[in-house]
Design an enzyme around this catalytic site. Structure first.
Site, mmCIF file in Angstrom:
data_model
loop_
_atom_site.group_PDB
_atom_site.id
_atom_site.type_symbol
_atom_site.label_atom_id
_atom_site.label_comp_id
_atom_site.label_asym_id
_atom_site.label_seq_id
_atom_site.Cartn_x
_atom_site.Cartn_y
_atom_site.Cartn_z
ATOM 1 N N ASP A 109 -7.704 1.078 -10.574
ATOM 2 C CA ASP A 109 -7.628 2.432 -10.025
ATOM 3 C C ASP A 109 -7.314 3.427 -11.130
ATOM 4 O O ASP A 109 -8.199 3.947 -11.780
ATOM 5 C CB ASP A 109 -6.598 2.488 -8.902
ATOM 6 C CG ASP A 109 -6.651 3.811 -8.154
ATOM 7 O OD1 ASP A 109 -7.751 4.375 -8.036
ATOM 8 O OD2 ASP A 109 -5.600 4.290 -7.699
ATOM 9 N N ASP A 113 -3.269 -0.189 -5.186
ATOM 10 C CA ASP A 113 -4.657 0.037 -5.575
ATOM 11 C C ASP A 113 -5.045 -0.501 -6.942
ATOM 12 O O ASP A 113 -6.217 -0.497 -7.301
ATOM 13 C CB ASP A 113 -4.960 1.535 -5.534
ATOM 14 C CG ASP A 113 -4.822 2.098 -4.129
ATOM 15 O OD1 ASP A 113 -5.071 1.351 -3.164
ATOM 16 O OD2 ASP A 113 -4.455 3.282 -4.002
ATOM 17 N N ARG A 115 -9.117 13.160 -15.108
ATOM 18 C CA ARG A 115 -7.692 13.104 -14.754
ATOM 19 C C ARG A 115 -6.803 12.839 -15.962
ATOM 20 O O ARG A 115 -6.112 11.840 -16.046
ATOM 21 C CB ARG A 115 -7.432 12.045 -13.678
ATOM 22 C CG ARG A 115 -8.182 12.311 -12.384
ATOM 23 C CD ARG A 115 -7.749 11.359 -11.285
ATOM 24 N NE ARG A 115 -8.449 11.644 -10.037
ATOM 25 C CZ ARG A 115 -8.193 11.037 -8.878
ATOM 26 N NH1 ARG A 115 -7.271 10.104 -8.815
ATOM 27 N NH2 ARG A 115 -8.875 11.358 -7.798
#
Length: 392
Positions: free
Chosen positions: A214, A190, A270
């Site tokens: 990503d 990704d 994140r």
């Protein structure tokens, strides 16, 4: 004449004393400066950066890690192969001697990789790193950028230190030299800077990571015993993912230490996001966020300890985000211990329950500093700029 001789002797004696005092003063000054430098360094950096001869003792680094990776002494010893990258080119199937892929994928056993000079490496396919491999970019400026990046797939005992990894791109399926030195078929990737898949005992230290398609770091599919330290994560939407997906229950055994890192500026979310497993997040600097700093789903456990959270000037001031399990958002444990919050930052802790402790063994444990020390402890986060003489 005799009087002149006496005066000359006295003067030489005085000069000798002055020189001795000056030398001792310089040594004391150096010692004081070294002590002050040590006070400004975290425990990992103190272990090797105070040694002016670190270039001659590079493998000392393996004794400096803390957290769940433990000491990386399996990477060193009399049988270690010292390999120097001299060629920035890349052939993903037939790597040439002198390239990074040859050292990281072809050579098996204990390999300590260094770099001859500054270089920019554009990987044609993801670099699959073999077990017992150390990538040590101290003293040079090494960029891995603008194409494929790094993957640790079913390997163990890997150190990644001192790289600048950025602008990583997605890759379609294709053939590549695997970590076991054999060409394998690799599926879609990704565009992560570093991805761990079913890996264990991994130390990622002093890297600068940013602007990838990503994420910057994924720890997935049962990977565990990972320490992420002294890195600078910036200019990224999705920064760090711990846990593959909500349905991958094997990640319940995942244990990750996130310590002495600098997150920001311009990070969205994140830092990390945790699924199923456990993370000890300590002494990190959070320079704002957009959606959230730390999030989770599938009943993860988190001990956030003595971090410095600086909320964005406007927008969301809350550090955490939760995706509930069967409607019960309190089914997992998010606890804040001795964290410091600036600019209106807040942390919604889990109600009741115990604070999950990391339960480190003797070689993993370290003393978490007070949050007031986070700024100096993270000031050198990211790939270090080392002098050409000694200091780093």
């Amino acid at each position: 004449m005799a009087s002149l001789g006496i005066h000359s002797t006295v003067w030489r004696f005085v000069l000798t004393i002055m020189m001795i005092v000056a030398i001792l003063g310089a040594k004391l000054s150096d010692a004081k400066q070294e002590k002050m430098s040590g006070l400004r360094m975290n425990v990992i950096d103190q272990c090797w950066r105070l040694n002016p001869e670190w270039r001659r003792h590079r493998t000392q680094l393996a004794t400096c890690s803390v957290g769940y990776a433990g000491k990386m002494t399996n990477n060193i010893g009399k049988d270690v192969v010292h390999y120097k990258v001299t060629d920035p080119s890349d052939d993903p199937i037939n790597p040439k001697l002198g390239t990074l892929r040859y050292g990281a994928s072809v050579i098996q056993g204990k390999v300590w990789i260094t770099f001859q000079r500054d270089m920019r490496i554009r990987l044609a396919r993801p670099l699959l790193i073999s077990s017992f491999t150390t990538i040590d970019a101290r003293g040079v400026d090494v960029h891995i950028a603008h194409d494929a990046c790094l993957m640790i797939y079913k390997e163990t005992n890997v150190i990644i230190h001192g790289l600048r990894i950025h602008h990583c791109k997605p890759q379609g399926p294709g053939m590549v030299m695997g970590g076991a030195g054999k060409v394998i078929s690799l599926g879609q990737v990704d565009g992560d800077a570093i991805r761990l898949v079913s890996a264990a005992k991994i130390w990622i230290d002093h890297n600068t990571l940013y602007r990838c398609a990503d994420g910057l770091l994924d720890v997935t599919r049962g990977s565990t015993d990972v320490t992420v330290s002294n890195n600078w994560f910036r200019d990224q939407d999705k920064v760090m993912l711990l846990g593959h997906d909500d349905g991958y229950v094997r990640d319940q055994n995942m244990k990750v230490t996130v310590v002495y890192n600098h997150f920001g500026p311009n990070c969205n979310q994140r830092m990390p996001r945790i699924r199923h497993g456990y993370a000890h997040v300590a002494n990190n600097l959070y320079q704002g966020w957009t959606q959230y700093a730390i999030g989770g789903s599938m009943e993860p456990s988190l001990k956030s300890e003595a971090n410095l959270f600086i909320a964005p000037t406007s927008g969301n001031k809350e550090v955490t985000w939760r995706k509930g399990s069967n409607g019960d958002e309190e089914a997992f444990e998010f606890h804040s211990v001795r964290d410091v919050f600036e600019n209106g930052a807040s942390f919604t802790v889990t109600k009741g329950g115990r604070v999950p402790n990391p339960n480190y063994n003797a070689e993993q444990g370290f003393k978490v500093a007070d949050a007031s020390c986070v700024r100096p402890l993270t000031i050198s986060a990211g790939a270090l700029r080392c002098s050409k003489t000694s200091r780093c």
